[in-house]
Design a protein around this motif. Structure first.
Motif, PDB file in Angstrom:
ATOM      1  N   VAL A 136       7.733  50.549  10.189  1.00 27.82           N
ATOM      2  CA  VAL A 136       7.285  51.463   9.143  1.00 27.82           C
ATOM      3  C   VAL A 136       5.957  50.968   8.583  1.00 27.82           C
ATOM      4  CG1 VAL A 136       9.633  52.132   8.510  1.00 27.82           C
ATOM      5  CG2 VAL A 136       8.535  50.217   7.328  1.00 27.82           C
ATOM      6  N   GLU A 137       5.252  51.849   7.898  1.00 22.23           N
ATOM      7  CA  GLU A 137       4.013  51.437   7.241  1.00 22.23           C
ATOM      8  C   GLU A 137       4.332  50.913   5.850  1.00 22.23           C
ATOM      9  OE1 GLU A 137      -0.224  53.274   5.599  1.00 22.23           O
ATOM     10  OE2 GLU A 137       0.835  54.293   7.227  1.00 22.23           O
ATOM     11  N   GLY A 138       3.894  49.697   5.565  1.00 22.78           N
ATOM     12  CA  GLY A 138       4.076  49.098   4.254  1.00 22.78           C
ATOM     13  C   GLY A 138       2.734  48.824   3.613  1.00 22.78           C
ATOM     14  N   GLU A 139       2.763  47.964   2.601  1.00 24.22           N
ATOM     15  CA  GLU A 139       1.533  47.702   1.858  1.00 24.22           C
ATOM     16  C   GLU A 139       1.545  46.281   1.308  1.00 24.22           C
ATOM     17  OE1 GLU A 139      -0.687  50.436  -1.302  1.00 24.22           O
ATOM     18  OE2 GLU A 139       1.025  49.404  -2.190  1.00 24.22           O
ATOM     19  N   CYS A 140       0.412  45.616   1.388  1.00 26.99           N
ATOM     20  CA  CYS A 140       0.249  44.320   0.741  1.00 26.99           C
ATOM     21  C   CYS A 140       0.064  44.569  -0.756  1.00 26.99           C
ATOM     22  CB  CYS A 140      -0.954  43.586   1.316  1.00 26.99           C
ATOM     23  SG  CYS A 140      -1.315  42.030   0.485  1.00 26.99           S
ATOM     24  N   ILE A 141       0.944  44.020  -1.563  1.00 29.75           N
ATOM     25  CA  ILE A 141       0.926  44.301  -2.998  1.00 29.75           C
ATOM     26  C   ILE A 141      -0.372  43.819  -3.643  1.00 29.75           C
ATOM     27  CG2 ILE A 141       2.077  43.798  -5.198  1.00 29.75           C
ATOM     28  CD1 ILE A 141       4.694  43.571  -3.557  1.00 29.75           C
ATOM     29  N   ALA A 142      -0.859  42.666  -3.222  1.00 33.37           N
ATOM     30  CA  ALA A 142      -2.041  42.077  -3.855  1.00 33.37           C
ATOM     31  C   ALA A 142      -3.318  42.858  -3.563  1.00 33.37           C
ATOM     32  CB  ALA A 142      -2.199  40.629  -3.406  1.00 33.37           C
ATOM     33  N   THR A 143      -3.458  43.353  -2.324  1.00 29.67           N
ATOM     34  CA  THR A 143      -4.721  43.979  -1.911  1.00 29.67           C
ATOM     35  C   THR A 143      -4.635  45.484  -1.705  1.00 29.67           C
ATOM     36  OG1 THR A 143      -4.273  43.669   0.458  1.00 29.67           O
ATOM     37  CG2 THR A 143      -5.335  41.837  -0.727  1.00 29.67           C
ATOM     38  N   GLY A 144      -3.407  46.006  -1.569  1.00 30.06           N
ATOM     39  CA  GLY A 144      -3.252  47.423  -1.266  1.00 30.06           C
ATOM     40  C   GLY A 144      -3.496  47.751   0.195  1.00 30.06           C
ATOM     41  N   GLU A 145      -3.701  46.724   1.020  1.00 30.10           N
ATOM     42  CA  GLU A 145      -3.969  46.928   2.443  1.00 30.10           C
ATOM     43  C   GLU A 145      -2.724  47.441   3.156  1.00 30.10           C
ATOM     44  OE1 GLU A 145      -5.094  44.273   6.427  1.00 30.10           O
ATOM     45  OE2 GLU A 145      -4.721  43.307   4.496  1.00 30.10           O
ATOM     46  N   PRO A 146      -2.856  48.508   3.956  1.00 27.02           N
ATOM     47  CA  PRO A 146      -1.702  48.978   4.728  1.00 27.02           C
ATOM     48  C   PRO A 146      -1.349  47.989   5.829  1.00 27.02           C
ATOM     49  CG  PRO A 146      -3.667  50.214   5.330  1.00 27.02           C
ATOM     50  CD  PRO A 146      -4.045  49.360   4.164  1.00 27.02           C
ATOM     51  N   VAL A 147      -0.062  47.801   6.052  1.00 27.24           N
ATOM     52  CA  VAL A 147       0.419  46.913   7.106  1.00 27.24           C
ATOM     53  C   VAL A 147       1.542  47.614   7.856  1.00 27.24           C
ATOM     54  CG1 VAL A 147      -0.202  44.755   5.944  1.00 27.24           C
ATOM     55  CG2 VAL A 147       2.035  45.791   5.505  1.00 27.24           C
ATOM     56  N   ALA A 148       1.814  47.143   9.048  1.00 27.53           N
ATOM     57  CA  ALA A 148       2.970  47.618   9.808  1.00 27.53           C
ATOM     58  C   ALA A 148       4.088  46.599   9.635  1.00 27.53           C
ATOM     59  CB  ALA A 148       2.610  47.778  11.278  1.00 27.53           C
ATOM     60  N   ILE A 149       5.287  47.072   9.315  1.00 21.60           N
ATOM     61  CA  ILE A 149       6.412  46.171   9.070  1.00 21.60           C
ATOM     62  C   ILE A 149       7.551  46.527  10.017  1.00 21.60           C
ATOM     63  CG2 ILE A 149       8.073  45.318   7.381  1.00 21.60           C
ATOM     64  CD1 ILE A 149       6.089  46.000   5.194  1.00 21.60           C
ATOM     65  N   LYS A 150       7.918  45.555  10.831  1.00 21.07           N
ATOM     66  CA  LYS A 150       9.021  45.731  11.775  1.00 21.07           C
ATOM     67  C   LYS A 150      10.305  45.229  11.139  1.00 21.07           C
ATOM     68  CE  LYS A 150      10.308  44.593  16.557  1.00 21.07           C
ATOM     69  NZ  LYS A 150       9.818  43.927  17.790  1.00 21.07           N
ATOM     70  N   GLU A 151      11.310  46.081  11.106  1.00 16.77           N
ATOM     71  CA  GLU A 151      12.599  45.742  10.506  1.00 16.77           C
ATOM     72  C   GLU A 151      13.651  45.623  11.605  1.00 16.77           C
ATOM     73  OE1 GLU A 151      15.750  47.485   7.155  1.00 16.77           O
ATOM     74  OE2 GLU A 151      14.032  48.677   7.805  1.00 16.77           O
ATOM     75  N   VAL A 152      14.374  44.508  11.608  1.00 16.34           N
ATOM     76  CA  VAL A 152      15.382  44.243  12.635  1.00 16.34           C
ATOM     77  C   VAL A 152      16.721  43.954  11.964  1.00 16.34           C
ATOM     78  CG1 VAL A 152      16.048  42.763  14.569  1.00 16.34           C
ATOM     79  CG2 VAL A 152      13.628  43.286  14.181  1.00 16.34           C
ATOM     80  N   ASP A 153      17.771  44.608  12.433  1.00 12.93           N
ATOM     81  CA  ASP A 153      19.116  44.389  11.907  1.00 12.93           C
ATOM     82  C   ASP A 153      19.672  43.092  12.490  1.00 12.93           C
ATOM     83  OD1 ASP A 153      21.714  44.427  11.053  1.00 12.93           O
ATOM     84  OD2 ASP A 153      22.170  46.441  11.783  1.00 12.93           O
ATOM     85  N   LEU A 154      19.812  42.071  11.661  1.00 12.20           N
ATOM     86  CA  LEU A 154      20.242  40.757  12.134  1.00 12.20           C
ATOM     87  C   LEU A 154      21.760  40.622  12.230  1.00 12.20           C
ATOM     88  CD1 LEU A 154      17.725  38.464  10.215  1.00 12.20           C
ATOM     89  CD2 LEU A 154      17.529  39.425  12.511  1.00 12.20           C
ATOM     90  N   GLN A 155      22.495  41.689  11.940  1.00  9.95           N
ATOM     91  CA  GLN A 155      23.949  41.639  12.113  1.00  9.95           C
ATOM     92  C   GLN A 155      24.319  41.589  13.589  1.00  9.95           C
ATOM     93  OE1 GLN A 155      26.281  44.081   9.005  1.00  9.95           O
ATOM     94  NE2 GLN A 155      24.320  45.156   9.171  1.00  9.95           N
ATOM     95  N   SER A 156      23.429  42.104  14.423  1.00  4.48           N
ATOM     96  CA  SER A 156      23.625  42.034  15.870  1.00  4.48           C
ATOM     97  C   SER A 156      23.125  40.685  16.378  1.00  4.48           C
ATOM     98  CB  SER A 156      22.847  43.165  16.561  1.00  4.48           C
ATOM     99  OG  SER A 156      22.698  42.909  17.938  1.00  4.48           O
ATOM    100  N   LYS A 157      23.984  39.949  17.089  1.00  7.37           N
ATOM    101  CA  LYS A 157      23.574  38.653  17.629  1.00  7.37           C
ATOM    102  C   LYS A 157      22.432  38.810  18.629  1.00  7.37           C
ATOM    103  CE  LYS A 157      27.927  36.165  16.962  1.00  7.37           C
ATOM    104  NZ  LYS A 157      29.021  35.399  17.616  1.00  7.37           N
ATOM    105  N   ARG A 158      22.483  39.888  19.399  1.00  7.84           N
ATOM    106  CA  ARG A 158      21.413  40.134  20.374  1.00  7.84           C
ATOM    107  C   ARG A 158      20.092  40.366  19.655  1.00  7.84           C
ATOM    108  NH1 ARG A 158      19.586  45.158  22.329  1.00  7.84           N
ATOM    109  NH2 ARG A 158      18.178  44.921  24.098  1.00  7.84           N
ATOM    110  N   TYR A 159      20.106  41.189  18.611  1.00  7.27           N
ATOM    111  CA  TYR A 159      18.876  41.474  17.882  1.00  7.27           C
ATOM    112  C   TYR A 159      18.368  40.239  17.149  1.00  7.27           C
ATOM    113  CZ  TYR A 159      19.572  46.491  18.717  1.00  7.27           C
ATOM    114  OH  TYR A 159      19.715  47.718  19.293  1.00  7.27           O
ATOM    115  N   GLN A 160      19.308  39.419  16.655  1.00  4.03           N
ATOM    116  CA  GLN A 160      18.903  38.190  15.984  1.00  4.03           C
ATOM    117  C   GLN A 160      18.184  37.261  16.963  1.00  4.03           C
ATOM    118  OE1 GLN A 160      21.131  34.422  13.952  1.00  4.03           O
ATOM    119  NE2 GLN A 160      21.741  36.436  13.193  1.00  4.03           N
ATOM    120  N   LYS A 161      18.690  37.203  18.203  1.00  2.00           N
ATOM    121  CA  LYS A 161      18.058  36.371  19.224  1.00  2.00           C
ATOM    122  C   LYS A 161      16.658  36.882  19.551  1.00  2.00           C
ATOM    123  CE  LYS A 161      18.817  34.511  23.879  1.00  2.00           C
ATOM    124  NZ  LYS A 161      19.731  34.502  25.060  1.00  2.00           N
ATOM    125  N   VAL A 162      16.518  38.197  19.661  1.00  2.00           N
ATOM    126  CA  VAL A 162      15.212  38.792  19.949  1.00  2.00           C
ATOM    127  C   VAL A 162      14.240  38.529  18.797  1.00  2.00           C
ATOM    128  CG1 VAL A 162      13.983  40.976  20.296  1.00  2.00           C
ATOM    129  CG2 VAL A 162      16.131  40.552  21.497  1.00  2.00           C
TER     130      VAL A 162
END
Length: 292
Positions: A26-52
């Protein structure tokens, strides 16, 4: 829109992002500068996803510094989700090609050369990507230049020069035959095959075996590549043919690709620029996760 703050970044919650194989971006934002950033969110409840997730942190810690790879600003865990904060570029190569149908060779050559430089940087530092595809190539165009960066290192593999690796990973339509056969393989040659499929898609808008089936294939059903010659110059077809050879031993190497006539007469060797900044949070977070 409800928002949560974690570390120095504002993350929109409840917003549909760009879904990948493991996480959502998703598109997020740096609070200090207002710069747009891309933020990858991963569900760590899955052991496979946690490993990745942990593997991506490790790879980016080792590879941090190249301007050919997407810049990682930070990484953190909140609750049962992991987050990787990256620089945001305007587009990815998949949508760029889809918008145009296919790319003309001069433009494809410029983009592909920069992708090769990114993969070469990884190989020179003993990592293979193992999931090269248009979705994992970010692109931004302006009047002066085209910025191209490789991203998504969840299946990246560290290797020694003589080491063969195992494990089926990546995206089936871009996987080398030896990967699908589940036999030990040279990860560098597997990346070359994926690059061959990528270049064919860029230049034709088609997979090199698309005419052979009407439904999405199963992993073991993807046939050998059949190149669409009538949409390619002789030099481009020659390069793709060398990259898509079923036998890894007969397949061209990355160094040979860079010397191929389709690329050689248009580009001089470019040095990879290095950044001084390596996110401290990657190492710290990875060590913390390993202790859990």
């Amino acid at each position: 829109m409800e928002e949560i703050e974690a570390s120095q970044y504002r993350i929109p919650k409840g917003v549909q992002g760009k879904a990948g194989c493991v996480g959502t971006v998703v598109e997020g934002e740096c609070i200090a500068t207002g710069e747009p950033v891309a933020i990858k969110e991963v569900d760590l409840q899955s052991k496979r996803y946690q490993k990745v997730f942990q593997n991506e942190l490790y790879a980016m810690e080792k590879l941090a510094g190249s301007d050919k790879l997407v810049d990682i600003h930070s990484a953190f865990v909140r609750g049962d989700h992991g987050y990787i904060v990256m620089e945001k570029l305007d587009n990815d190569l998949l949508h760029f090609v889809l918008d145009k149908g296919r790319l003309e060779e001069p433009q494809a050559k410029e983009i592909f050369y920069k992708v090769l430089q990114a993969v070469k940087y990884m190989h020179d530092n003993s990592f293979s990507h193992r999931d090269i595809k248009p979705e994992n190539i970010l692109i931004e165009m302006n009047d002066k230049e085209c910025t191209v960066k490789l991203c998504d290192f969840g299946t990246a593999k560290e290797f020694t020069k003589k080491e063969f690796v195992t494990g089926v990973c990546g995206t089936v339509l871009y996987c080398a035959p030896e990967v699908k056969m589940r036999i030990p393989y040279d990860p560098r040659k597997a990346d070359v095959y994926s690059l061959g499929v990528l270049l064919h898609v860029m230049l034709t808008g088609l997979f090199p075996f698309e005419a052979q089936y009407t439904e999405k294939p199963k992993p073991d059903d993807v046939p050998d590549a059949v190149i669409v010659y009538d949409m390619l110059s002789k030099e481009a077809a020659s390069l793709i043919e060398l990259m898509l050879r079923p036998s890894p031993k007969a397949r061209i190497s990355l160094q040979e690709i860079l010397k191929h006539s389709w690329l050689k007469k248009h580009h001089k060797a470019a040095k990879v620029k290095l950044r001084d900044h390596i996110p401290h949070s990657l190492s710290t977070l990875r060590q913390k996760l390993n202790k859990q």
